[in-house]
Write an enzyme that holds these catalytic residues in place. Structure first.
Site, PDB file in Angstrom:
ATOM      1  N   ARG A  30       0.911  -1.066  -0.083  1.00 19.76           N
ATOM      2  CA  ARG A  30       0.012  -0.022   0.116  1.00 19.76           C
ATOM      3  C   ARG A  30       0.876   0.991  -0.004  1.00 19.76           C
ATOM      4  O   ARG A  30       1.929   1.283   0.861  1.00 19.76           O
ATOM      5  CB  ARG A  30      -1.183   0.040   1.352  1.00 19.76           C
ATOM      6  CG  ARG A  30      -1.837  -1.025   1.086  1.00 19.76           C
ATOM      7  CD  ARG A  30      -3.129  -0.977   2.139  1.00 19.76           C
ATOM      8  NE  ARG A  30      -3.778  -2.404   2.082  1.00 19.76           N
ATOM      9  CZ  ARG A  30      -4.859  -2.526   1.116  1.00 19.76           C
ATOM     10  NH1 ARG A  30      -4.868  -1.831   0.224  1.00 19.76           N
ATOM     11  NH2 ARG A  30      -5.338  -3.690   0.959  1.00 19.76           N
ATOM     12  N   ASP A  31       0.422   2.064  -0.870  1.00 21.07           N
ATOM     13  CA  ASP A  31       1.263   3.535  -0.826  1.00 21.07           C
ATOM     14  C   ASP A  31       0.985   4.114   0.399  1.00 21.07           C
ATOM     15  O   ASP A  31       0.077   4.200   1.089  1.00 21.07           O
ATOM     16  CB  ASP A  31       0.759   4.192  -1.922  1.00 21.07           C
ATOM     17  CG  ASP A  31       1.420   5.683  -2.258  1.00 21.07           C
ATOM     18  OD1 ASP A  31       2.139   5.506  -3.456  1.00 21.07           O
ATOM     19  OD2 ASP A  31       1.659   6.424  -1.471  1.00 21.07           O
ATOM     20  N   ILE A  32       2.193   4.812   0.885  1.00 13.31           N
ATOM     21  CA  ILE A  32       2.155   5.272   2.268  1.00 13.31           C
ATOM     22  C   ILE A  32       1.495   6.624   2.088  1.00 13.31           C
ATOM     23  O   ILE A  32       0.947   7.093   3.251  1.00 13.31           O
ATOM     24  CB  ILE A  32       3.659   5.776   2.793  1.00 13.31           C
ATOM     25  CG1 ILE A  32       3.656   5.855   4.271  1.00 13.31           C
ATOM     26  CG2 ILE A  32       4.254   6.848   1.948  1.00 13.31           C
ATOM     27  CD1 ILE A  32       5.030   5.703   4.663  1.00 13.31           C
ATOM     28  N   ASN A  88       5.244   6.414 -13.806  1.00 15.17           N
ATOM     29  CA  ASN A  88       5.875   7.841 -13.749  1.00 15.17           C
ATOM     30  C   ASN A  88       7.351   7.542 -14.290  1.00 15.17           C
ATOM     31  O   ASN A  88       7.984   6.837 -13.594  1.00 15.17           O
ATOM     32  CB  ASN A  88       5.727   8.641 -12.425  1.00 15.17           C
ATOM     33  CG  ASN A  88       4.300   9.158 -12.206  1.00 15.17           C
ATOM     34  OD1 ASN A  88       3.476   9.493 -13.246  1.00 15.17           O
ATOM     35  ND2 ASN A  88       4.003   9.155 -10.957  1.00 15.17           N
ATOM     36  N   VAL A  97      10.754   8.039  -6.623  1.00 11.97           N
ATOM     37  CA  VAL A  97      11.355   6.813  -6.143  1.00 11.97           C
ATOM     38  C   VAL A  97      11.879   6.099  -7.610  1.00 11.97           C
ATOM     39  O   VAL A  97      11.222   5.414  -8.200  1.00 11.97           O
ATOM     40  CB  VAL A  97      10.845   6.005  -5.289  1.00 11.97           C
ATOM     41  CG1 VAL A  97      11.507   4.626  -4.984  1.00 11.97           C
ATOM     42  CG2 VAL A  97      10.215   6.679  -4.265  1.00 11.97           C
ATOM     43  N   HIS A 101       8.039   1.182 -10.893  1.00 11.46           N
ATOM     44  CA  HIS A 101       6.815   0.843 -10.146  1.00 11.46           C
ATOM     45  C   HIS A 101       5.497   1.178 -10.719  1.00 11.46           C
ATOM     46  O   HIS A 101       5.256   2.415 -11.451  1.00 11.46           O
ATOM     47  CB  HIS A 101       6.941   1.337  -8.543  1.00 11.46           C
ATOM     48  CG  HIS A 101       7.015   2.838  -8.498  1.00 11.46           C
ATOM     49  ND1 HIS A 101       8.387   3.287  -8.680  1.00 11.46           N
ATOM     50  CD2 HIS A 101       6.118   3.963  -8.520  1.00 11.46           C
ATOM     51  CE1 HIS A 101       8.336   4.876  -8.607  1.00 11.46           C
ATOM     52  NE2 HIS A 101       6.994   4.946  -8.428  1.00 11.46           N
ATOM     53  N   HIS A 103       1.641   2.190 -10.245  1.00 15.19           N
ATOM     54  CA  HIS A 103       0.769   2.422  -9.389  1.00 15.19           C
ATOM     55  C   HIS A 103      -0.713   1.623  -9.425  1.00 15.19           C
ATOM     56  O   HIS A 103      -1.035   1.869 -11.049  1.00 15.19           O
ATOM     57  CB  HIS A 103       0.483   3.981  -9.372  1.00 15.19           C
ATOM     58  CG  HIS A 103       1.535   4.830  -9.108  1.00 15.19           C
ATOM     59  ND1 HIS A 103       1.715   5.264  -7.811  1.00 15.19           N
ATOM     60  CD2 HIS A 103       2.754   5.550  -9.497  1.00 15.19           C
ATOM     61  CE1 HIS A 103       2.764   6.078  -7.492  1.00 15.19           C
ATOM     62  NE2 HIS A 103       3.508   5.925  -8.725  1.00 15.19           N
TER      63      HIS A 103
HETATM   64  P1  5GP Z   1       6.312   8.078  -7.663  1.00 11.47           P
HETATM   65  O1  5GP Z   1       6.099   9.498  -7.328  1.00 11.47           O
HETATM   66  O2  5GP Z   1       7.724   7.877  -7.883  1.00 11.47           O
HETATM   67  O3  5GP Z   1       5.531   7.571  -8.910  1.00 11.47           O
HETATM   68  O4  5GP Z   1       5.487   7.070  -6.701  1.00 11.47           O
HETATM   69  C1  5GP Z   1       6.356   6.766  -5.467  1.00 11.47           C
HETATM   70  C2  5GP Z   1       5.237   6.368  -4.538  1.00 11.47           C
HETATM   71  O5  5GP Z   1       5.876   5.962  -3.331  1.00 11.47           O
HETATM   72  C3  5GP Z   1       4.428   7.773  -3.872  1.00 11.47           C
HETATM   73  O6  5GP Z   1       3.146   7.443  -4.347  1.00 11.47           O
HETATM   74  C4  5GP Z   1       4.687   7.677  -2.577  1.00 11.47           C
HETATM   75  O7  5GP Z   1       3.586   7.944  -1.814  1.00 11.47           O
HETATM   76  C5  5GP Z   1       5.042   6.258  -2.192  1.00 11.47           C
HETATM   77  N1  5GP Z   1       6.124   6.235  -1.120  1.00 11.47           N
HETATM   78  C6  5GP Z   1       7.240   6.743  -0.737  1.00 11.47           C
HETATM   79  N2  5GP Z   1       7.922   6.360   0.215  1.00 11.47           N
HETATM   80  C7  5GP Z   1       7.226   5.275   0.602  1.00 11.47           C
HETATM   81  C8  5GP Z   1       7.367   4.518   1.923  1.00 11.47           C
HETATM   82  O8  5GP Z   1       8.414   4.385   2.645  1.00 11.47           O
HETATM   83  N3  5GP Z   1       6.458   3.414   1.888  1.00 11.47           N
HETATM   84  C9  5GP Z   1       5.273   3.334   1.001  1.00 11.47           C
HETATM   85  N4  5GP Z   1       4.495   2.167   1.187  1.00 11.47           N
HETATM   86  N5  5GP Z   1       5.281   4.059  -0.010  1.00 11.47           N
HETATM   87  C10 5GP Z   1       6.129   5.195  -0.143  1.00 11.47           C
END
Ligand code: 5GP
Ligand code: ZN
Length: 103
Positions: A30-32, A88, A97, A101, A103
């Site tokens: 799950r996204d944080i 992304n 990150v 990944h 979403h």
């Molecule tokens: P991005 O913005 O790179 O496409 O997505 C990265 C996602 O990872 C974001 O939606 C963010 O909320 C999530 N995220 C960042 N750090 C953590 C974490 O420590 N744990 C979890 N579960 N999700 C994270």
């Protein structure tokens, strides 16, 4: 595995996350900071920084991420109501990150 990669560390269990699925090649959690009522992050265990780094030999891995998305959407009860899938790629797209990944 990259020691300084957050998602590699989640995949290895070093950093906790609410993991909803894992197998030999994939992890889903799950996204944080969820941007939707159901917001899961699906990753390959293999450290691939961005979509730009994808190689032909990763095709099956990415295909299997979408198959997992379908299965988890059904498990979460949103397969019929609807859901969006998204990669992304790099900063201007909102990537924060650097481990591929879905979403
Ligand atoms: P991005 O913005 O790179 O496409 O997505 C990265 C996602 O990872 C974001 O939606 C963010 O909320 C999530 N995220 C960042 N750090 C953590 C974490 O420590 N744990 C979890 N579960 N999700 C994270
Ligand atoms: Zn990584």
């Amino acid at each position: 595995m990259s020691d300084d990669c957050l998602f590699c560390r989640i995949a290895s269990g070093e950093i906790p996350a609410t993991i909803v699925y894992q197998d030999a090649t994939r992890v889903a959690f799950r996204d944080i900071a969820p941007k939707a009522p159901t917001h899961l992050v699906l990753i390959p265990r293999k450290h691939i920084p961005t979509l730009n780094d994808l190689q032909p030999e990763d095709a099956q891995t990415v295909g299997e991420l979408f198959l997992l998305a379908k299965e988890l959407a059904a498990k979460e009860g949103i397969d019929q109501s609807g859901y969006r899938t998204l990669f992304n790629c790099n900063a201007d797209a909102g990537q924060t990150v650097w481990h591929l990944h879905l979403h």
